[in-house]
Design an enzyme around this catalytic site. Sequence first.
Site, PDB file in Angstrom:
ATOM      1  N   ASP A 262     -73.549 -64.805  17.133  1.00  0.00           N
ATOM      2  CA  ASP A 262     -72.696 -65.449  16.995  1.00  0.00           C
ATOM      3  C   ASP A 262     -71.363 -64.910  17.904  1.00  0.00           C
ATOM      4  O   ASP A 262     -71.453 -64.120  18.052  1.00  0.00           O
ATOM      5  CB  ASP A 262     -72.530 -65.813  15.062  1.00  0.00           C
ATOM      6  CG  ASP A 262     -71.777 -67.079  15.460  1.00  0.00           C
ATOM      7  OD1 ASP A 262     -71.886 -68.073  16.570  1.00  0.00           O
ATOM      8  OD2 ASP A 262     -72.266 -67.901  14.246  1.00  0.00           O
TER       9      ASP A 262
HETATM   10  C1  BGC Z   1     -70.545 -70.678  15.515  1.00  0.00           C
HETATM   11  C2  BGC Z   1     -71.473 -71.191  16.174  1.00  0.00           C
HETATM   12  C3  BGC Z   1     -71.253 -71.426  16.990  1.00  0.00           C
HETATM   13  C4  BGC Z   1     -70.562 -70.668  18.013  1.00  0.00           C
HETATM   14  C5  BGC Z   1     -70.480 -71.389  19.384  1.00  0.00           C
HETATM   15  C6  BGC Z   1     -70.061 -69.760  15.939  1.00  0.00           C
HETATM   16  O1  BGC Z   1     -68.357 -69.888  15.851  1.00  0.00           O
HETATM   17  O2  BGC Z   1     -70.917 -70.171  13.959  1.00  0.00           O
HETATM   18  O3  BGC Z   1     -72.627 -72.031  15.154  1.00  0.00           O
HETATM   19  O4  BGC Z   1     -72.880 -71.674  17.687  1.00  0.00           O
HETATM   20  O5  BGC Z   1     -69.523 -70.418  17.364  1.00  0.00           O
HETATM   21  O6  BGC Z   1     -69.722 -72.061  19.465  1.00  0.00           O
END
Ligand code: BGC
Length: 721
Positions: A262
């Site tokens: 993530d």
């Molecule tokens: C979130 C994810 C997301 C990623 C990319 C993160 O802050 O937890 O769910 O896919 O950002 O945008």
Amino acid sequence: MDIQKLLSEMTLEEKLGQLTQLNAIFFKKDNTADITGPASKLHITEQDALLSGSVLNFIGAKDMKEIQDSAIAQQPHHIPLLFMQDVIHGYRTIYPIPLGMGCTFDEELVEDCARMAGKEAAVSGVHVTFSPMLDLVRDARWGRVMESTGEDPHLNGRLGAAFVRGYQGDDLKGKYDIAACVKHFAAYGAPEAGRDYNAVEMSEHALREYYLPGYRACVDEGVEMIMPSFNTVGGVPSTANKLLLDQILRREWGFDGIVISDYNAYREMVKHGLAETDKDAAELAMNAGCDIEMMSATTYLYAKQLLDEGKITMEQIDRAVLRVLELKDRMGLFENPYRAANEKEEAELHLCEEHRALVRRAAEEASVLLKNDGVLPFSKDLKKVAVIGPFAAEKGIKGFWACAGRDEDCVTVLSGVRQLLPDAEVATTPGCSWELGETEIPDLENAVELACEADAVILCLGEYQKHTGEGNSRATLTLSPAQMELARRVIDANKNTAVVLFNGRPLVITELAEIAPAILTVWQPGTEGGNAAARLLFGDANPCGKLSMTFPYTDGQCPIYYSHNSTGRPVKNPKEITQNGYCSRYMDAPVDPLYVFGHGLSYNTYTYDNLTLSTDVLHAGEELEVAVTVKNEGKYTGKEIVQLYIRDKFASVVRPVKELRDFAKIELDAGESAAVIFTLTEEDLKFHTASGAFAAETGDFEVMVGSSSDDVLKATFRFEK
Ligand code: BGC
């Protein structure tokens, strides 16, 4: 493309670049724009950034093509980029938030919506979506419950697999197929105190039994990627969690796709206090099994040192790079780096009538009629209608994570009603704002006057889209004092009032449920929300959604879910506050929630009869048929979601009081009845036993079939090996 040959020609830096994902902004010619957050501190040069293998956060085919051209031109081996994006509930044409989609209990509809979203995204240059989100959610305080299909492992698994089929089509062979990435592995939905990013502490039994099956269903469906969660599980952040990523995901489930971290999760392990330095973070994540690092560059910066020190191996790096190159190859990017990106098709497909019709139907089927004293459906012959409340004319109803979706595309309830009733006089006022904790009602007297004069009132209350989603946890789930006072006064002025609730999570609406004649939750319904709400309120559509997440009676009940274990001291009547101590009670609230999982009304009444089992004893290897007759006693054609639950009465570990094992969505004309037949086998009775096996145990079971988790017919059978 001969991937092995390409790999053998790449330098270490190029390989590490493939394992790094950056924001699209790094590739823009004019990259002087403000880069927020961790990106500014990546410690890499512009030249380093150009080696990265994938990007996120770009919008549109034109943007994509420019970035792709510049990347291919500047990379030594001209390797195309993979473009990834959070396409969560639509790309430009937005359908309801996934929690609403959970309430449809409709695999076909979910698949169709995901395919539509994938197609719109594909023509805008997206290759991979960070969806579906399959975190099991049982605590409405957590803002990200809106991204999940709900609290039940069985429902989540079936709908998650449908999302994957919709996005990936036939193995990514189709022009508009995009790869899916299931997230956030694992148990991100169970943070302590419902606060985002907080620690998750649970037994391995609960993890395996309830929290993992959703992700597993997507892996079994062939999902291409998986994203570990930010949180710790048993003290170890998922990004470095060997039990999750290596033991369970790779070894037990045989997943061979890409693991992508993530956002900045590698470096956050320093803040967690697991890694002392960024270099440690890279080592921990790589050794646990991560392939791509999102929005930090610790692998890129430190892998060479780690290799020299013997802390990671070249085989590990090559394996991860191969996974990335293979996906690019299977998606045909070496031959056609733009893939489906096409400005003309963007203009034709985004918000086209076919897509709008689909999301409108989704918004109708996701809506749940929580209460109806008989005021709904309203007659279409009404002369004067008042649409009141902060969401009456609010366009911000698409929900969090709406990707390229825009508020200005959304149809409000006010315009939906005006369009449906062109001859009626439709008056409106917001009354008050939707701000959290609002106490002022600047237009109260006018709102009351409009309510008095109207034949019917549509009262649009709830929570704003930015009050749910990532980082937006809440400690209180009630409507603001202003919205509640507005509700009291308006309902007092006109009893022919229906509340339309906009919400990204179950809210605490206990008082509202007492005073409002009808409540329809439309969640954050997306582009066509207002049209869907109007059609439902005036009977052009018949509500059929069933709650995929429990509505608590009070905040203090969270986390709350239907599928709990029985205690040794259950209360006698969980619907009432009990005076007796020494039982599992609250002194100031009932144990039961306000609305249970599976609850949802229709303009019809459906009766359930003749629950029959094909045998009293189910033997291993055989089948048990469970049949029930469902009759539509109402005046309208309608859909009903028939739910089947089981209870393992005695087992080597305590089993939940009931667990959803199957469901069927049927459509019945007025007066029509149908036999619904479910089949149970040993597979449906399996659980993680005291000895750690996943098996069914000989013994007595209860099977329950009905219209919600607390409205069921019951029968019993025995399972024998
Ligand atoms: C979130 C994810 C997301 C990623 C990319 C993160 O802050 O937890 O769910 O896919 O950002 O945008």
